[in-house]
Enzyme design. Sequence first.
Site, PDB file in Angstrom:
ATOM      1  N   LYS A   1       5.511   0.381   7.745  1.00 51.15           N
ATOM      2  CA  LYS A   1       5.455   1.606   6.993  1.00 51.15           C
ATOM      3  C   LYS A   1       6.656   2.466   7.028  1.00 51.15           C
ATOM      4  O   LYS A   1       7.282   2.684   8.101  1.00 51.15           O
ATOM      5  CB  LYS A   1       4.205   2.250   7.854  1.00 51.15           C
ATOM      6  CG  LYS A   1       3.714   3.688   7.147  1.00 51.15           C
ATOM      7  CD  LYS A   1       2.571   4.174   7.638  1.00 51.15           C
ATOM      8  CE  LYS A   1       1.687   4.824   6.359  1.00 51.15           C
ATOM      9  NZ  LYS A   1       0.622   4.686   6.612  1.00 51.15           N
TER      10      LYS A   1
ATOM     11  N   SER B   1       1.043   9.371   3.920  1.00 50.20           N
ATOM     12  CA  SER B   1       2.419   9.389   4.938  1.00 50.20           C
ATOM     13  C   SER B   1       3.492   8.532   4.637  1.00 50.20           C
ATOM     14  O   SER B   1       4.410   8.300   5.250  1.00 50.20           O
ATOM     15  CB  SER B   1       1.838   8.795   6.257  1.00 50.20           C
ATOM     16  OG  SER B   1       0.912   7.778   6.328  1.00 50.20           O
ATOM     17  N   GLY B   2       3.109   7.490   3.748  1.00 45.80           N
ATOM     18  CA  GLY B   2       4.342   6.759   3.244  1.00 45.80           C
ATOM     19  C   GLY B   2       3.963   5.109   2.524  1.00 45.80           C
ATOM     20  O   GLY B   2       2.821   4.983   2.577  1.00 45.80           O
TER      21      GLY B   2
ATOM     22  N   GLY C   1       0.987  -1.326   0.070  1.00 49.12           N
ATOM     23  CA  GLY C   1       0.002   0.152   0.005  1.00 49.12           C
ATOM     24  C   GLY C   1       0.850   1.186   0.100  1.00 49.12           C
ATOM     25  O   GLY C   1       2.015   1.141   0.437  1.00 49.12           O
ATOM     26  N   ARG C   2       0.261   2.390  -0.323  1.00 52.52           N
ATOM     27  CA  ARG C   2       0.895   3.703  -0.569  1.00 52.52           C
ATOM     28  C   ARG C   2       0.022   4.633   0.015  1.00 52.52           C
ATOM     29  O   ARG C   2      -1.079   4.724  -0.680  1.00 52.52           O
ATOM     30  CB  ARG C   2       1.504   3.797  -1.637  1.00 52.52           C
ATOM     31  CG  ARG C   2       2.538   5.041  -1.724  1.00 52.52           C
ATOM     32  CD  ARG C   2       3.093   4.931  -3.223  1.00 52.52           C
ATOM     33  NE  ARG C   2       4.368   4.080  -3.318  1.00 52.52           N
ATOM     34  CZ  ARG C   2       5.464   4.758  -2.523  1.00 52.52           C
ATOM     35  NH1 ARG C   2       5.661   5.981  -2.396  1.00 52.52           N
ATOM     36  NH2 ARG C   2       6.419   3.688  -3.045  1.00 52.52           N
ATOM     37  N   GLY C   3       0.306   5.496   0.908  1.00 52.61           N
ATOM     38  CA  GLY C   3      -0.658   6.793   1.357  1.00 52.61           C
ATOM     39  C   GLY C   3       0.163   7.866   1.467  1.00 52.61           C
ATOM     40  O   GLY C   3       1.481   7.944   1.101  1.00 52.61           O
TER      41      GLY C   3
ATOM     42  N   ASP D   1      -8.042  11.406   9.321  1.00 49.04           N
ATOM     43  CA  ASP D   1      -8.037  10.813   7.923  1.00 49.04           C
ATOM     44  C   ASP D   1      -8.833   9.451   7.779  1.00 49.04           C
ATOM     45  O   ASP D   1      -8.203   8.452   7.393  1.00 49.04           O
ATOM     46  CB  ASP D   1      -6.734  10.583   7.259  1.00 49.04           C
ATOM     47  CG  ASP D   1      -6.600  10.372   5.853  1.00 49.04           C
ATOM     48  OD1 ASP D   1      -7.633  10.591   5.233  1.00 49.04           O
ATOM     49  OD2 ASP D   1      -5.591  10.251   5.287  1.00 49.04           O
TER      50      ASP D   1
ATOM     51  N   VAL E   1       3.880   1.262   2.404  1.00 44.63           N
ATOM     52  CA  VAL E   1       3.736   0.255   3.367  1.00 44.63           C
ATOM     53  C   VAL E   1       4.104  -1.163   2.721  1.00 44.63           C
ATOM     54  O   VAL E   1       3.885  -1.562   1.659  1.00 44.63           O
ATOM     55  CB  VAL E   1       2.187  -0.033   3.999  1.00 44.63           C
ATOM     56  CG1 VAL E   1       2.049  -1.211   4.904  1.00 44.63           C
ATOM     57  CG2 VAL E   1       1.820   1.266   4.350  1.00 44.63           C
TER      58      VAL E   1
END
Length: 792
Positions: free
Chosen positions: A539, A522-523, A518-520, A631, A525
């Site tokens: 993360k 904040s960085g 995953g990627r969001g 969020d 994963v």
Amino acid sequence: MTTTFLLLLLCSFIKSSASKRTNQDHLPRGSSLSIDENSQLLTSSDNTFTCGFYSFQTNAHWFAIWFTNSKDRTVVWTANRNTPVNGHGSKVTFQRDGAMVLTDVNGMVVWQTNTTSTDVNRAVLLNTGNLVLKNRKGQILWQSFDYPTDTLLPSQTLTKSKSLISASRKGSFQSGYFSLNYNSNNVLTLSYDGPEISSVYWPSPNPSFSVWDYGRTSYNSSRIAVFDGMGVFISSDRWRFSASDMGFGIKRRLTMDYDGNLRVYSLNESSGLWLITWQAIAQPCNVHGICGRNGICTHGEKLECSCPPGYEWSDPTDLTQGCMPPFNKTCGNSTSFGFLELPHTDYYGFDLNFSSPISFEACRDLCLEDCSCEAYNYRLTGEGFCFTKSALFNGYRYPYFPAVTIYLKVPKGMETQEPASILTTSLDACSDVTVMVGSPSMYESSARKVKWVYLYSFAIAIGVVEVLIIVLGWWLFYGRNALLVSLEDGYRMISSQFRGFSYQELTKATQNFKVEIGRGGSGAVYKGILEDERVVAVKRLGDVTGGGEFWAEVSTIGQINHMNLVRMWGFCLEKKHRLIVYEYVENLSLDKRLFSSSFLQWKERFKVAIGIAKGLAYLHHECLEWVIHCDVKPENILLDHAFEPKIADFGLAKLFERGGQNSEFTRVRGTKGYMAPEWAHNLPITAKVDVYSYGVVVLEMARGIRLSSMIVHDGEEEESELMRFIKVTKTMIQKENTLWIEDIIDPRLEGLFSRQQAAKLVEIGLSCVENDRNKRPTMDSIVQVLIDCEFE
Ligand SMILES: *[C@@H]1O[C@H](CO)[C@@H](O)[C@H](O)[C@H]1NC(C)=O
Ligand SMILES: *[C@@H]1O[C@H](CO)[C@@H](O)[C@H](O)[C@H]1NC(C)=O
Ligand SMILES: *[C@@H]1O[C@H](CO)[C@@H](O)[C@H](O)[C@H]1NC(C)=O
Ligand SMILES: *[C@@H]1O[C@H](CO)[C@@H](O)[C@H](O)[C@H]1NC(C)=O
Ligand SMILES: *[C@@H]1O[C@H](CO)[C@@H](O)[C@H](O)[C@H]1NC(C)=O
Ligand SMILES: *[C@@H]1O[C@H](CO)[C@@H](O)[C@H](O)[C@H]1NC(C)=O
């Protein structure tokens, strides 16, 4: 021996003459302090504390110890708390027989120590604020620390059979009704012990939580607590917290305040003012007894007490005395009584009986016929629940949530009273106190003074204004290997395996960050497998400041433990690397289970809605560590194999916001479509932003489509799907079209859903997305409502 003593004397003499004080830090046996000569005071050698006569009113004096340099000479101990002495002729004598005795003008002994016929030879006021009586060998035979009043000082212990008891009102020393002490279950509690009732209000008496849910234990009977010089409080029941300005060198006190809250204050030595650096109760109305019998505490901008319509204050100068009804309780012919309806209001406790299932009319009749019934509360969630009450205490009103209504039994004729005539008065607010419930960095950079009133409004808005994590304490103390599962409420305590990892260790676990899951914002994963074969999600954080702060924040978040929150196992802080290690959650995130063909059925959706609400409620209210997520969206809700939701990424907002010019949000966080209007309007960010996002998520779950996306009207005008949905739904509800729910709910479910649950969920969703954040309910109340209709 004598030489040392002389030296000591000499030293203190030099010291005191240097600071142009004639005060001494000790009193030899045989001498006395009298009230008439003002100069007669004992001062601790570092001048922090002073001991002597303290006058509050001209003819009322206390033998007391206070902070020398706090602006209002804050008293931390009094010998004669409830028996003040006269202004003239009263004195404290350190008698030749060894006892220290306080006598009033008429010679009456008001207080004395238990040191008669001992070899005690002097009284010394220590730098800790402890007044001790010592013998020549230096042994302490008596100390004021053994007799706390409303304050605990650093290094002072609170033990079995000792209590901190609040003052009766602001500025008074007389004992009030609130106390902090160990109960018979070895748990440290806050309770109200008034003339009419006694009631524990902290840890929260909510029957769905046990002491374990609060990170406590009732099995350690040593019953001892200490507040140390760092600002950390540790109790034998494993309860632990730290002041938000944790660290040495700051003068603090832990005080059981007259309003029933327990607070840590830190002294600003340059201004002499106190900052609140921790407090036990976020919402003032959660304190019991605060508005007295029949009184109602209002969750609003300020802490306010009010009386039901037609009732009057028993003592308008002391609201804790409550309200008097304008009738004498009679218990005659039931046809002569009616009911006064108070919406949004309830009184905690004193239930006579509880009946279910039952109709509204039957509930009403139960109360009419029962002589001792003063009121009833009826809840129609499914079957209908009837609570009849024998006394009305701990009243509270949530103005914005419609779920509860109380019906007061009153003589016929009174029930027609206008509800508008509710009499409201604010409790006295002490505006000389600055509130600083925040992080140490805020302590330095933010010089804003927040007044008490502000504290209340902020506490009511669920505590947190401009602060994400309020350092209220944490539990480092989970039983090492204990595994306790309380199935009923979904709370779980597992051993705290939170720890630091090396970068090398994590590189190995993730095979050099091979599998990105995953990627969001904040960085990214990555999936990894630790040496102990635990599967983890690692993360990698981008732009995060300060090592020490990172450590403090992360270890705080790491202690948060709830089954609906993704568990943090540890972190890595090495050079510029900042990584967080989370438990790996097997199933997909909620968005994948909602907006795709493998969508969840109603039962799962409802369960997910409750789970998210519980997780957020825990973050906002229960975790002693208020955290705003900022969020909340389907992508951040992970589902485990049993479709139990787990909220990811909480507590991180704070890490990214550090290091700015001030500690407010320097950058908007969140995801378009799920963000509350406050962000756009630059209003203070409170936990209500999460409530808003939660509302969007549940409406999406009900509808089964993304409501957060924008739709384009006539080429230009942009309107969000959500706004349109809200408009349509509200119109349908207004038209009282009972079939509205069929049209609203996800058509893919083909009608297979509980109407009641769906209606409730939509109703909650709509109230959560109100533009005015004060109109949104709290996560706590949402959990209650959802649980009430869980099994339908
Ligand atoms: C005085 O009372 C305290 C507390 O009860 C006790 O610890 C202390 O030993 C007593 N001192 C003497 C001299 O009896
Ligand atoms: C009980 O609490 C005390 C004080 O915190 C601690 O020293 C002691 O080890 C605890 N006992 C047990 C059995 O946990
Ligand atoms: C302490 O008081 C001084 C003087 O009023 C003020 O300038 C300073 O900001 C205060 N410090 C904190 C941490 O509030
Ligand atoms: C209640 O009773 C007292 C004396 O028993 C009486 O003085 C008072 O007037 C009564 N109040 C009302 C409202 O009837
Ligand atoms: C109650 O009062 C009503 C009218 O006031 C009367 O008709 C009825 O008989 C009374 N009942 C009893 C049990 O006294
Ligand atoms: C409580 O209510 C139930 C019916 O709902 C009744 O059977 C029971 O007797 C009541 N108990 C008391 C103490 O009034």
